[in-house]
Enzyme design. Sequence first.
Site, mmCIF file in Angstrom:
data_model
loop_
_atom_site.group_PDB
_atom_site.id
_atom_site.type_symbol
_atom_site.label_atom_id
_atom_site.label_comp_id
_atom_site.label_asym_id
_atom_site.label_seq_id
_atom_site.Cartn_x
_atom_site.Cartn_y
_atom_site.Cartn_z
ATOM 1 N N GLY A 159 -24.219 13.882 -18.326
ATOM 2 C CA GLY A 159 -24.605 15.151 -17.734
ATOM 3 C C GLY A 159 -25.819 14.992 -16.833
ATOM 4 O O GLY A 159 -26.573 14.020 -16.922
ATOM 5 N N CYS A 160 -26.028 15.956 -15.950
ATOM 6 C CA CYS A 160 -27.117 15.850 -14.964
ATOM 7 C C CYS A 160 -28.497 15.921 -15.629
ATOM 8 O O CYS A 160 -29.362 15.078 -15.372
ATOM 9 C CB CYS A 160 -26.964 16.919 -13.892
ATOM 10 S SG CYS A 160 -26.776 18.602 -14.513
#
Length: 326
Positions: A135-136
């Site tokens: 995930g970012c």
Amino acid sequence: MIQIGIIGGSGYTAGELIRLMIHHPKIKIKNIVSRSHTGKFIHLIHQDLLGEGEIDRIKFTSDVSKEIDIVFFCSGHGQSRKELNNISNNTKVIDLSQDFRIMTQSIFNKRNFIYGLPELQKELIKKSNNIANPGCFATAILLAILPLAKNKLLKKDIHISAITGSTGSGRSHSDTNHFSWRNNNISAYKIFQHQHLQEIEQTIHQVQNNFSSKVYFVPYRGNFSRGIITTIYTYSIFSLEKNKEIYKAFYKNHPFVNISDINIDVKQVINTNKCILYLIKDKDQLIIISIIDNLIKGASGQAIQNMNLIFNFDETCGLKLKSVRF
């Protein structure tokens, strides 16, 4: 040339993936799936692709070709497991959703997904056929913490705050990514409950198995389009200079992570696959500021970095990008 397929082709991450791939010298985009836009030219949805050569003549399809070497899942969370049933076992997969990031959920249909953070397990990624792209927020946070965890230096609670741009919410419309709500506004959300916290904690414990303290994460919605800036602080016995040595040693063979000696800002990494870290020491607290582009290093760029590793290309192939500073 390897043949590429993309599923979920109309969203932000898919748009960035296409934009980067059309200039990648080792790949050819075979087809791009969007069941909501099947039959439409891709540049009608991703309008920045108009005039970019062959991509002008490609239309969205309803299904991915069987004649591809690797497929990228860019659909919403929960969709990848459904899509995987239609993919040949000979096709490699990079999933940009959260469906396979957690170890207890990483095996599906005889496929074992590897957590694809190259700075953590590059050699394992090279041997893998199935990658769960991080995930970012998790990417920005873990890159700020990994050198400490690797050296067993996480001794007490970790406190994190991070601000993301509106593209982090995806292309679907909602009140909190509407312009009139985001403009001149900022808000905290999912305090201590964000979905990326699970993969962050999992990775910390994987690297430093004796870590027994808490991780507190407060995410914010920012009033800008793209980018993440993260501030982390935790206890440290070492001086600032010693910590910098530890970080520089850890990342010396990782081309996309840089340690800055001066304060940093989000514009330095927009449109790049870089993560830049800045360290400060205040008494017994080490403060780490981390910046990435959420759509590139936090999603599509990192996916291409993983693809490069899988196919034994140069890790930076297609990713030598410079930020737009002004």
